[in-house]
Enzyme design. Structure first.
Site, PDB file in Angstrom:
ATOM      1  N   ILE A  60       0.855  -1.191   0.000  1.00  0.00           N
ATOM      2  CA  ILE A  60       0.000   0.000   0.000  1.00  0.00           C
ATOM      3  C   ILE A  60       0.894   1.245   0.000  1.00  0.00           C
ATOM      4  O   ILE A  60       1.115   1.861   1.052  1.00  0.00           O
ATOM      5  CB  ILE A  60      -0.961   0.015   1.208  1.00  0.00           C
ATOM      6  CG1 ILE A  60      -1.727  -1.303   1.322  1.00  0.00           C
ATOM      7  CG2 ILE A  60      -1.933   1.201   1.077  1.00  0.00           C
ATOM      8  CD1 ILE A  60      -2.650  -1.396   2.542  1.00  0.00           C
ATOM      9  N   PRO A  61       1.438   1.607  -1.168  1.00  0.00           N
ATOM     10  CA  PRO A  61       2.246   2.826  -1.228  1.00  0.00           C
ATOM     11  C   PRO A  61       1.408   4.049  -0.862  1.00  0.00           C
ATOM     12  O   PRO A  61       0.300   4.238  -1.376  1.00  0.00           O
ATOM     13  CB  PRO A  61       2.680   2.888  -2.691  1.00  0.00           C
ATOM     14  CG  PRO A  61       2.596   1.476  -3.179  1.00  0.00           C
ATOM     15  CD  PRO A  61       1.422   0.888  -2.443  1.00  0.00           C
ATOM     16  N   HIS A  62       1.939   4.852   0.064  1.00  0.00           N
ATOM     17  CA  HIS A  62       1.279   6.075   0.489  1.00  0.00           C
ATOM     18  C   HIS A  62       2.333   7.016   1.045  1.00  0.00           C
ATOM     19  O   HIS A  62       3.447   6.605   1.329  1.00  0.00           O
ATOM     20  CB  HIS A  62       0.182   5.797   1.523  1.00  0.00           C
ATOM     21  CG  HIS A  62       0.677   5.100   2.752  1.00  0.00           C
ATOM     22  ND1 HIS A  62       0.959   3.745   2.781  1.00  0.00           N
ATOM     23  CD2 HIS A  62       0.933   5.568   3.992  1.00  0.00           C
ATOM     24  CE1 HIS A  62       1.374   3.419   3.999  1.00  0.00           C
ATOM     25  NE2 HIS A  62       1.380   4.502   4.746  1.00  0.00           N
ATOM     26  N   GLY A  63       1.965   8.268   1.188  1.00  0.00           N
ATOM     27  CA  GLY A  63       2.920   9.274   1.620  1.00  0.00           C
ATOM     28  C   GLY A  63       3.133   9.316   3.121  1.00  0.00           C
ATOM     29  O   GLY A  63       2.421   8.671   3.891  1.00  0.00           O
TER      30      GLY A  63
END
Length: 145
Positions: A60-63
């Protein structure tokens, strides 16, 4: 987050590295008007701080929290990677076949991660996403948006 836009679903992608995969997810969010370009860098930083790999073949790529100012509206993209991409650190292999790139305004961020993690805690759901041949199969099975 009512509907997952078909334009935010990508089938049959391949990536040479986890950073390339993260940047691709970020670019999808930029193109959809969810985030500005600086958020993509924060997505890469987030994985360097703490892996965005969640187990069960998903990431889950997220900032980072500091990147919240770069989020214009909540959004999610789903990227299918049939051959997988390794999110490991070199010591262990952590292969993801489904990526969920996310950006959330306010509490949406955490809620999206929780919904995805809950949905994907059943590996059968991940298999459906990983094996889907059409975007409709993904939108039809995905109960998180």
């Amino acid at each position: 987050m009512k509907n997952l836009d078909a334009e935010m679903i990508v089938l049959n992608k391949a990536f040479a590295s986890k950073e390339e995969a993260i940047r691709f997810c970020g670019q999808k969010l930029v193109e959809a008007g969810c985030v500005d370009a600086d958020y993509v860098e924060a997505m890469v930083q987030r994985d360097q701080i703490l892996s965005v790999y969640m187990g069960n073949f998903i990431a889950i790529p997220h900032g980072t929290d500091a990147a919240k100012d770069h989020v214009k509206k909540s959004g999610i993209c789903v990227v299918q990677v049939p051959d997988g991409v390794d999110f490991g650190d070199g010591h262990d292999e952590k292969v993801a076949t489904v990526l969920f790139g996310i950006a959330g305004v306010g509490d949406d961020h955490l809620q999206l991660i929780q919904k995805i993690a809950l949905y994907c805690s059943d590996v059968d759901n991940v298999v459906i996403l990983a094996d889907a041949l059409t975007k409709d199969e993904i939108t039809g099975s995905l109960a998180i948006a």
